[in-house]
Design a protein around this motif. Structure first.
Motif, PDB file in Angstrom:
ATOM      1  N   THR A 284       0.860  -1.185   0.000  1.00 41.99           N
ATOM      2  CA  THR A 284       0.000   0.000   0.000  1.00 41.99           C
ATOM      3  C   THR A 284       0.900   1.240   0.000  1.00 41.99           C
ATOM      4  O   THR A 284       2.044   1.189   0.453  1.00 41.99           O
ATOM      5  N   GLY A 285       0.373   2.347  -0.519  1.00 43.39           N
ATOM      6  CA  GLY A 285       1.204   3.549  -0.583  1.00 43.39           C
ATOM      7  C   GLY A 285       2.411   3.358  -1.484  1.00 43.39           C
ATOM      8  O   GLY A 285       3.478   3.944  -1.251  1.00 43.39           O
ATOM      9  N   ALA A 286       2.241   2.569  -2.539  1.00 44.08           N
ATOM     10  CA  ALA A 286       3.379   2.166  -3.368  1.00 44.08           C
ATOM     11  C   ALA A 286       3.976   3.305  -4.178  1.00 44.08           C
ATOM     12  O   ALA A 286       5.117   3.202  -4.645  1.00 44.08           O
ATOM     13  N   SER A 287       3.226   4.401  -4.356  1.00 47.57           N
ATOM     14  CA  SER A 287       3.741   5.512  -5.157  1.00 47.57           C
ATOM     15  C   SER A 287       4.382   6.609  -4.316  1.00 47.57           C
ATOM     16  O   SER A 287       4.826   7.625  -4.849  1.00 47.57           O
ATOM     17  N   GLY A 288       4.473   6.410  -2.997  1.00 46.72           N
ATOM     18  CA  GLY A 288       5.053   7.415  -2.111  1.00 46.72           C
ATOM     19  C   GLY A 288       6.574   7.344  -2.063  1.00 46.72           C
ATOM     20  O   GLY A 288       7.211   6.534  -2.741  1.00 46.72           O
ATOM     21  N   THR A 289       7.160   8.200  -1.236  1.00 47.41           N
ATOM     22  CA  THR A 289       8.622   8.276  -1.122  1.00 47.41           C
ATOM     23  C   THR A 289       9.230   6.924  -0.782  1.00 47.41           C
ATOM     24  O   THR A 289      10.204   6.486  -1.402  1.00 47.41           O
ATOM     25  N   LEU A 290       8.680   6.250   0.205  1.00 50.20           N
ATOM     26  CA  LEU A 290       9.191   4.933   0.582  1.00 50.20           C
ATOM     27  C   LEU A 290       8.730   3.859  -0.384  1.00 50.20           C
ATOM     28  O   LEU A 290       9.503   2.958  -0.757  1.00 50.20           O
ATOM     29  N   GLY A 291       7.494   3.926  -0.830  1.00 52.58           N
ATOM     30  CA  GLY A 291       6.960   2.930  -1.741  1.00 52.58           C
ATOM     31  C   GLY A 291       7.765   2.814  -3.015  1.00 52.58           C
ATOM     32  O   GLY A 291       7.969   1.704  -3.547  1.00 52.58           O
ATOM     33  N   ARG A 292       8.255   3.938  -3.531  1.00 54.25           N
ATOM     34  CA  ARG A 292       9.041   3.918  -4.767  1.00 54.25           C
ATOM     35  C   ARG A 292      10.368   3.217  -4.585  1.00 54.25           C
ATOM     36  O   ARG A 292      11.003   2.818  -5.564  1.00 54.25           O
ATOM     37  N   LYS A 293      10.820   3.061  -3.364  1.00 59.63           N
ATOM     38  CA  LYS A 293      12.032   2.277  -3.081  1.00 59.63           C
ATOM     39  C   LYS A 293      11.685   0.822  -2.767  1.00 59.63           C
ATOM     40  O   LYS A 293      12.411  -0.099  -3.165  1.00 59.63           O
ATOM     41  N   VAL A 294      10.582   0.614  -2.047  1.00 58.77           N
ATOM     42  CA  VAL A 294      10.210  -0.729  -1.615  1.00 58.77           C
ATOM     43  C   VAL A 294       9.833  -1.611  -2.795  1.00 58.77           C
ATOM     44  O   VAL A 294      10.268  -2.770  -2.891  1.00 58.77           O
ATOM     45  N   VAL A 295       9.017  -1.104  -3.710  1.00 61.87           N
ATOM     46  CA  VAL A 295       8.507  -1.931  -4.807  1.00 61.87           C
ATOM     47  C   VAL A 295       9.638  -2.531  -5.644  1.00 61.87           C
ATOM     48  O   VAL A 295       9.704  -3.759  -5.814  1.00 61.87           O
ATOM     49  N   PRO A 296      10.579  -1.745  -6.194  1.00 58.66           N
ATOM     50  CA  PRO A 296      11.659  -2.368  -6.968  1.00 58.66           C
ATOM     51  C   PRO A 296      12.571  -3.260  -6.137  1.00 58.66           C
ATOM     52  O   PRO A 296      13.123  -4.239  -6.638  1.00 58.66           O
ATOM     53  N   HIS A 297      12.717  -2.926  -4.854  1.00 60.07           N
ATOM     54  CA  HIS A 297      13.553  -3.753  -3.978  1.00 60.07           C
ATOM     55  C   HIS A 297      12.946  -5.153  -3.825  1.00 60.07           C
ATOM     56  O   HIS A 297      13.660  -6.156  -3.893  1.00 60.07           O
ATOM     57  N   LEU A 298      11.646  -5.213  -3.635  1.00 62.05           N
ATOM     58  CA  LEU A 298      10.984  -6.511  -3.483  1.00 62.05           C
ATOM     59  C   LEU A 298      10.990  -7.291  -4.792  1.00 62.05           C
ATOM     60  O   LEU A 298      11.149  -8.518  -4.789  1.00 62.05           O
ATOM     61  N   VAL A 299      10.816  -6.593  -5.909  1.00 60.01           N
ATOM     62  CA  VAL A 299      10.879  -7.268  -7.212  1.00 60.01           C
ATOM     63  C   VAL A 299      12.265  -7.876  -7.415  1.00 60.01           C
ATOM     64  O   VAL A 299      12.406  -9.031  -7.837  1.00 60.01           O
ATOM     65  N   ALA A 300      13.301  -7.105  -7.099  1.00 64.31           N
ATOM     66  CA  ALA A 300      14.673  -7.604  -7.251  1.00 64.31           C
ATOM     67  C   ALA A 300      14.952  -8.792  -6.343  1.00 64.31           C
ATOM     68  O   ALA A 300      15.779  -9.646  -6.676  1.00 64.31           O
ATOM     69  N   ALA A 301      14.244  -8.847  -5.206  1.00 63.80           N
ATOM     70  CA  ALA A 301      14.423  -9.969  -4.278  1.00 63.80           C
ATOM     71  C   ALA A 301      13.639 -11.209  -4.705  1.00 63.80           C
ATOM     72  O   ALA A 301      13.694 -12.238  -4.023  1.00 63.80           O
ATOM     73  N   GLY A 302      12.896 -11.107  -5.805  1.00 66.97           N
ATOM     74  CA  GLY A 302      12.192 -12.270  -6.332  1.00 66.97           C
ATOM     75  C   GLY A 302      10.744 -12.395  -5.920  1.00 66.97           C
ATOM     76  O   GLY A 302      10.110 -13.415  -6.210  1.00 66.97           O
ATOM     77  N   HIS A 303      10.188 -11.381  -5.268  1.00 65.66           N
ATOM     78  CA  HIS A 303       8.789 -11.434  -4.860  1.00 65.66           C
ATOM     79  C   HIS A 303       7.872 -11.018  -6.012  1.00 65.66           C
ATOM     80  O   HIS A 303       8.260 -10.236  -6.889  1.00 65.66           O
ATOM     81  N   GLU A 304       6.649 -11.523  -5.996  1.00 63.01           N
ATOM     82  CA  GLU A 304       5.615 -11.034  -6.894  1.00 63.01           C
ATOM     83  C   GLU A 304       4.940  -9.858  -6.201  1.00 63.01           C
ATOM     84  O   GLU A 304       4.353 -10.028  -5.135  1.00 63.01           O
ATOM     85  N   VAL A 305       5.039  -8.701  -6.830  1.00 61.03           N
ATOM     86  CA  VAL A 305       4.596  -7.476  -6.157  1.00 61.03           C
ATOM     87  C   VAL A 305       3.315  -6.947  -6.783  1.00 61.03           C
ATOM     88  O   VAL A 305       3.237  -6.749  -8.000  1.00 61.03           O
ATOM     89  N   ARG A 306       2.344  -6.707  -5.922  1.00 59.83           N
ATOM     90  CA  ARG A 306       1.111  -6.015  -6.297  1.00 59.83           C
ATOM     91  C   ARG A 306       1.153  -4.659  -5.600  1.00 59.83           C
ATOM     92  O   ARG A 306       1.206  -4.591  -4.375  1.00 59.83           O
ATOM     93  N   ALA A 307       1.166  -3.606  -6.397  1.00 56.23           N
ATOM     94  CA  ALA A 307       1.307  -2.255  -5.862  1.00 56.23           C
ATOM     95  C   ALA A 307      -0.042  -1.555  -5.868  1.00 56.23           C
ATOM     96  O   ALA A 307      -0.746  -1.560  -6.876  1.00 56.23           O
ATOM     97  N   MET A 308      -0.399  -0.952  -4.765  1.00 61.55           N
ATOM     98  CA  MET A 308      -1.706  -0.328  -4.608  1.00 61.55           C
ATOM     99  C   MET A 308      -1.603   1.186  -4.704  1.00 61.55           C
ATOM    100  O   MET A 308      -0.718   1.809  -4.115  1.00 61.55           O
ATOM    101  N   SER A 309      -2.521   1.778  -5.463  1.00 58.49           N
ATOM    102  CA  SER A 309      -2.564   3.225  -5.629  1.00 58.49           C
ATOM    103  C   SER A 309      -4.017   3.655  -5.764  1.00 58.49           C
ATOM    104  O   SER A 309      -4.881   2.868  -6.155  1.00 58.49           O
ATOM    105  N   ARG A 310      -4.292   4.909  -5.467  1.00 60.48           N
ATOM    106  CA  ARG A 310      -5.652   5.424  -5.637  1.00 60.48           C
ATOM    107  C   ARG A 310      -5.972   5.714  -7.101  1.00 60.48           C
ATOM    108  O   ARG A 310      -7.137   5.883  -7.452  1.00 60.48           O
ATOM    109  N   ARG A 311      -4.936   5.771  -7.946  1.00 57.48           N
ATOM    110  CA  ARG A 311      -5.139   6.088  -9.359  1.00 57.48           C
ATOM    111  C   ARG A 311      -4.569   4.968 -10.231  1.00 57.48           C
ATOM    112  O   ARG A 311      -3.573   4.351  -9.867  1.00 57.48           O
TER     113      ARG A 311
END
Length: 260
Positions: free
Chosen positions: A6-33
């Protein structure tokens, strides 16, 4: 592991999402738009404040990293009611780990926003979903923005004795990834930057990096808030810490050149 952020487009989210993808996780990113997918990320539309789409967003995921927060409006509909909705829907969907990212000092420093974050923590820690809470210190981007505001009239205003401990969002993203692998510890962990700085030290480094020598006009902030922050309420002695310093952030952002 399939992870909803959640909050995937925020300051922290923009770092977390690619980090988890690089670690091999399947990432579902949530946004209001709506946002385009790609780079191994599935974007979904949901709004914690309005209560729409959350049940679908948590369906089929193993873990939730909860970053979404009303950092500007301080809206209880997002941080409190929205977190309650997320926990309830996650429990019904069979989510096995909810990792909530919070803030160091929310139980010591008297701010309205911190009271909302503390209430959200209690919802997570008393909910049915196995949980972890990671409290981080302030991001350098926030401190930078505060100094811009404090110095907009020339000298920088502030209490020279207040203590800050900036932590890089990339470091926090790495710690989140570690906590996901470790699983739900049902613990509240604190995580800070590598240095505790006085406000005057942070201002001096900031002024040099921007190439604009700014004097500090020190004012002693009164009341419980001032006392709490001078006593280190926004800092932590917990280890491990992040590795990137305030100086690293300033070098990346300003490169030592003057900025108007």
């Amino acid at each position: 592991m399939r992870v909803l952020v959640t909050g995937a487009s925020g300051t922290l989210g923009r770092k977390v999402v690619p980090h988890l993808v690089a670690a091999g996780h399947e990432v579902r990113a949530m946004s209001r738009r709506p946002r385009p997918g790609g780079d191994g990320v599935e974007w979904v539309v949901a709004d914690l404040g309005a209560g729409t789409g959350v049940d679908l967003a948590v369906t089929g995921v193993d873990a939730v990293v909860h970053l979404a927060s009303a950092t500007r409006s301080f809206d209880a509909r997002v941080d409190v009611a929205g977190t309650r909705r997320l926990v309830t829907d996650s429990a019904e969907a069979g989510v096995r780990h909810l990792l909530y990212v919070s803030i160091v000092g929310i139980d010591e420093v008297p701010l309205r926003y911190y009271r909302l974050k503390l209430a959200a923590e209690r919802i997570v820690t008393t909910g049915e979903v196995p949980w972890s809470v990671l409290r981080a210190t302030q991001f350098p981007q926030l401190l930078d923005g505060m100094l811009r505001v404090a110095g907009r009239l020339g000298p920088v205003f502030g209490d020279r004795a207040m203590l800050v401990q900036p932590v890089d969002p990339g470091d926090v993203a790495g710690r989140i990834a570690d906590r996901l692998v470790a699983g739900p510890g049902r613990t509240i962990e604190e995580y800070g930057g590598p240095q505790v700085l006085r406000y005057d030290e942070a201002v001096a480094a900031w002024s040099v990096a921007r190439g604009r020598r700014r004097s500090l006009l020190s004012i002693r902030v009164p009341g419980r808030f001032g006392r709490a922050v001078r006593a280190g309420g926004l800092t932590t002695t917990a280890t491990p810490t992040g590795s990137r310093t305030w100086a690293d952030y300033l070098a990346d952002t300003y490169g030592g050149s003057a900025r108007k």
